[in-house]
Scaffold this motif. Structure first.
Motif, PDB file in Angstrom:
ATOM      1  N   ASN A 147       1.236   5.425  -0.150  1.00  0.00           N
ATOM      2  CA  ASN A 147       0.570   6.717  -0.004  1.00  0.00           C
ATOM      3  C   ASN A 147       1.316   7.791  -0.793  1.00  0.00           C
ATOM      4  OD1 ASN A 147      -1.459   5.810   1.644  1.00  0.00           O
ATOM      5  ND2 ASN A 147      -0.504   6.468   3.543  1.00  0.00           N
ATOM      6  N   ARG A 156      -6.987   4.729  -4.887  1.00  0.00           N
ATOM      7  CA  ARG A 156      -7.969   5.453  -4.074  1.00  0.00           C
ATOM      8  C   ARG A 156      -7.549   6.915  -4.031  1.00  0.00           C
ATOM      9  NH1 ARG A 156      -9.884   1.533   0.919  1.00  0.00           N
ATOM     10  NH2 ARG A 156     -10.132  -0.375  -0.314  1.00  0.00           N
ATOM     11  N   LEU A 175     -12.313  10.031  -1.494  1.00  0.00           N
ATOM     12  CA  LEU A 175     -11.930   9.367  -0.247  1.00  0.00           C
ATOM     13  C   LEU A 175     -10.998  10.276   0.548  1.00  0.00           C
ATOM     14  CD1 LEU A 175     -11.351   5.771  -1.641  1.00  0.00           C
ATOM     15  CD2 LEU A 175     -13.336   6.625  -0.426  1.00  0.00           C
ATOM     16  N   HIS A 203       0.876  -1.177   0.000  1.00  0.00           N
ATOM     17  CA  HIS A 203       0.000   0.000   0.000  1.00  0.00           C
ATOM     18  C   HIS A 203       0.908   1.221   0.000  1.00  0.00           C
ATOM     19  CE1 HIS A 203      -3.707  -2.122   2.029  1.00  0.00           C
ATOM     20  NE2 HIS A 203      -3.341  -2.684   0.887  1.00  0.00           N
ATOM     21  N   SER A 256      -8.473  11.234  -3.485  1.00  0.00           N
ATOM     22  CA  SER A 256      -9.226  12.131  -2.603  1.00  0.00           C
ATOM     23  C   SER A 256     -10.193  13.033  -3.356  1.00  0.00           C
ATOM     24  CB  SER A 256      -8.245  13.015  -1.829  1.00  0.00           C
ATOM     25  OG  SER A 256      -7.486  13.824  -2.716  1.00  0.00           O
ATOM     26  N   ARG A 314      -2.035  -1.185  -3.843  1.00  0.00           N
ATOM     27  CA  ARG A 314      -3.033  -0.136  -3.593  1.00  0.00           C
ATOM     28  C   ARG A 314      -2.283   1.172  -3.397  1.00  0.00           C
ATOM     29  NH1 ARG A 314      -6.761   0.111   1.745  1.00  0.00           N
ATOM     30  NH2 ARG A 314      -6.423   2.329   2.136  1.00  0.00           N
ATOM     31  N   LEU A 328      -7.759   9.609   3.789  1.00  0.00           N
ATOM     32  CA  LEU A 328      -7.354   8.243   3.463  1.00  0.00           C
ATOM     33  C   LEU A 328      -6.398   7.696   4.508  1.00  0.00           C
ATOM     34  CD1 LEU A 328      -6.822   8.529  -0.377  1.00  0.00           C
ATOM     35  CD2 LEU A 328      -8.426   7.031   0.749  1.00  0.00           C
ATOM     36  N   LYS A 329      -6.596   6.477   4.880  1.00  0.00           N
ATOM     37  CA  LYS A 329      -5.715   5.780   5.812  1.00  0.00           C
ATOM     38  C   LYS A 329      -5.435   4.398   5.233  1.00  0.00           C
ATOM     39  CE  LYS A 329      -7.386   8.108   9.973  1.00  0.00           C
ATOM     40  NZ  LYS A 329      -7.977   7.929  11.325  1.00  0.00           N
ATOM     41  N   ASN A 330      -4.362   3.795   5.741  1.00  0.00           N
ATOM     42  CA  ASN A 330      -4.049   2.431   5.308  1.00  0.00           C
ATOM     43  C   ASN A 330      -5.076   1.445   5.837  1.00  0.00           C
ATOM     44  OD1 ASN A 330      -1.601   2.863   3.815  1.00  0.00           O
ATOM     45  ND2 ASN A 330      -0.649   3.405   5.758  1.00  0.00           N
ATOM     46  N   VAL A 363      -3.673  11.699  -2.486  1.00  0.00           N
ATOM     47  CA  VAL A 363      -4.372  12.822  -1.865  1.00  0.00           C
ATOM     48  C   VAL A 363      -3.860  14.120  -2.471  1.00  0.00           C
ATOM     49  CG1 VAL A 363      -4.846  14.067   0.273  1.00  0.00           C
ATOM     50  CG2 VAL A 363      -4.722  11.571   0.287  1.00  0.00           C
ATOM     51  N   ASN A 422      -2.886   5.244  -2.440  1.00  0.00           N
ATOM     52  CA  ASN A 422      -3.744   6.327  -1.973  1.00  0.00           C
ATOM     53  C   ASN A 422      -3.164   7.649  -2.449  1.00  0.00           C
ATOM     54  OD1 ASN A 422      -5.216   4.407  -0.574  1.00  0.00           O
ATOM     55  ND2 ASN A 422      -4.198   4.789   1.370  1.00  0.00           N
TER      56      ASN A 422
END
Length: 292
Positions: A187, A262, A287, A185, A264, A228, A290-292, A232, A230
């Motif tokens: 970020n 995912r 989203l 994952h 934001s 995955r 977002l967090k893990n 932002v 994320n």
């Protein structure tokens, strides 16, 4: 009727006007060139500073435990143990996978100053307390360690807080360990990446060059099955051209069973056919937090 002075003045103005325009254009281009040169020097300095703070690539001869701050394993082989004499390797592997797998291993980048007044920063360091906890079991016995440590990488998800952490992990782990990772994952979030020019003209790790390089390296991870990411961006929506720039690198990744993005931001109201191509991975929008 205009006077001879007025006519002469008009003729003189018409004669010198092209030269004046040329001088103004030359001055503007000179300012723009200087601004571009300053920006390129700033980017080059930022890139060199970031690269210099990354850890050196670790030799494949190094111990797995170095990345999480452990030492070498120097304990009895326990060959007389019934665990090894009575249980076949296949059963022991099932036990290792159960004991060491199914966890989310949160990486932490240590970003410290050497001298705050001079704004001098130390090299990046990487920590993973959850991996250190899991390693307590294989570190108890050399044979267990040799048989089980691979499950740290194959049976867990690595939570990578940013691009810097990804490149630290890549450099700190031996190649065969890094290639064994199956789930990550990642970020990506930065307040200055709100507009596309911040992304195009930024410095690592929040620039388009670092973003593309990250996904090029991810595509080389032979054991990777699930990704995955994320993303932002601190804005309510993102233009399709910016989205295209971000997603194109993900679309180029081959051999991964599933990629999930995912993000934001919301849709900007344009019809789907006007937002560009359909992406070969899952995209979830709006989203925030977002967090893990």
């Amino acid at each position: 009727m205009r006077s001879l002075r007025t006519i002469a003045g008009s003729l003189l103005l018409a004669a010198i006007r092209p030269y004046g325009i040329a001088i103004i254009d030359w001055s503007m281009h000179r300012k723009m060139r200087r601004r571009q040169e300053r920006k390129e020097r700033w980017q080059a300095k930022g890139r060199a500073t970031w690269n210099a703070r990354l850890p050196p690539a670790r030799s494949t001869e190094k111990d797995y435990l170095d990345v999480v701050g452990g030492g070498g394993v120097d304990v009895s082989t326990q060959q007389q143990s019934s665990f090894f004499t009575k249980l076949p390797l296949e059963i022991r592997r099932l036990i290792y996978a159960y004991a060491l797998g199914g966890e989310q291993l949160q990486l932490e980048v240590v970003d410290e100053f050497i001298d705050e007044k001079m704004y001098e920063k130390a090299p990046f360091r990487l920590r993973c307390p959850s991996a250190q906890r899991l390693l307590a079991f294989p570190k108890s016995c050399k044979m267990v360690y040799e048989e089980a440590v691979q499950f740290i990488y194959t049976s867990n998800t690595f939570l990578i807080p940013n691009i810097t952490a990804y490149f630290c992990l890549q450099r700190l782990l031996p190649t065969h360990s890094f290639q064994a990772i199956q789930s990550i994952h990642l970020n990506w979030a930065h307040p200055e990446a709100r507009e596309m020019f911040d992304f195009l003209d930024g410095i690592p790790p929040y620039d388009v060059s670092s973003w593309n390089q990250t996904w090029q390296e991810i595509s080389k991870m032979k054991g990777l099955k699930y990704v995955r990411v994320n993303m932002v961006i601190y804005a309510p929506d993102v233009k399709p051209a910016y989205e295209e720039l971000l997603f194109s690198s993900l679309a180029a990744v081959q051999g991964v069973e599933k990629i999930e993005a995912r993000v934001s931001w919301e849709e900007d109201g344009q019809p789907n056919e006007d937002r560009g191509r359909v992406w070969p991975f899952t995209v979830r929008t709006r989203l925030w937090g977002l967090k893990n």
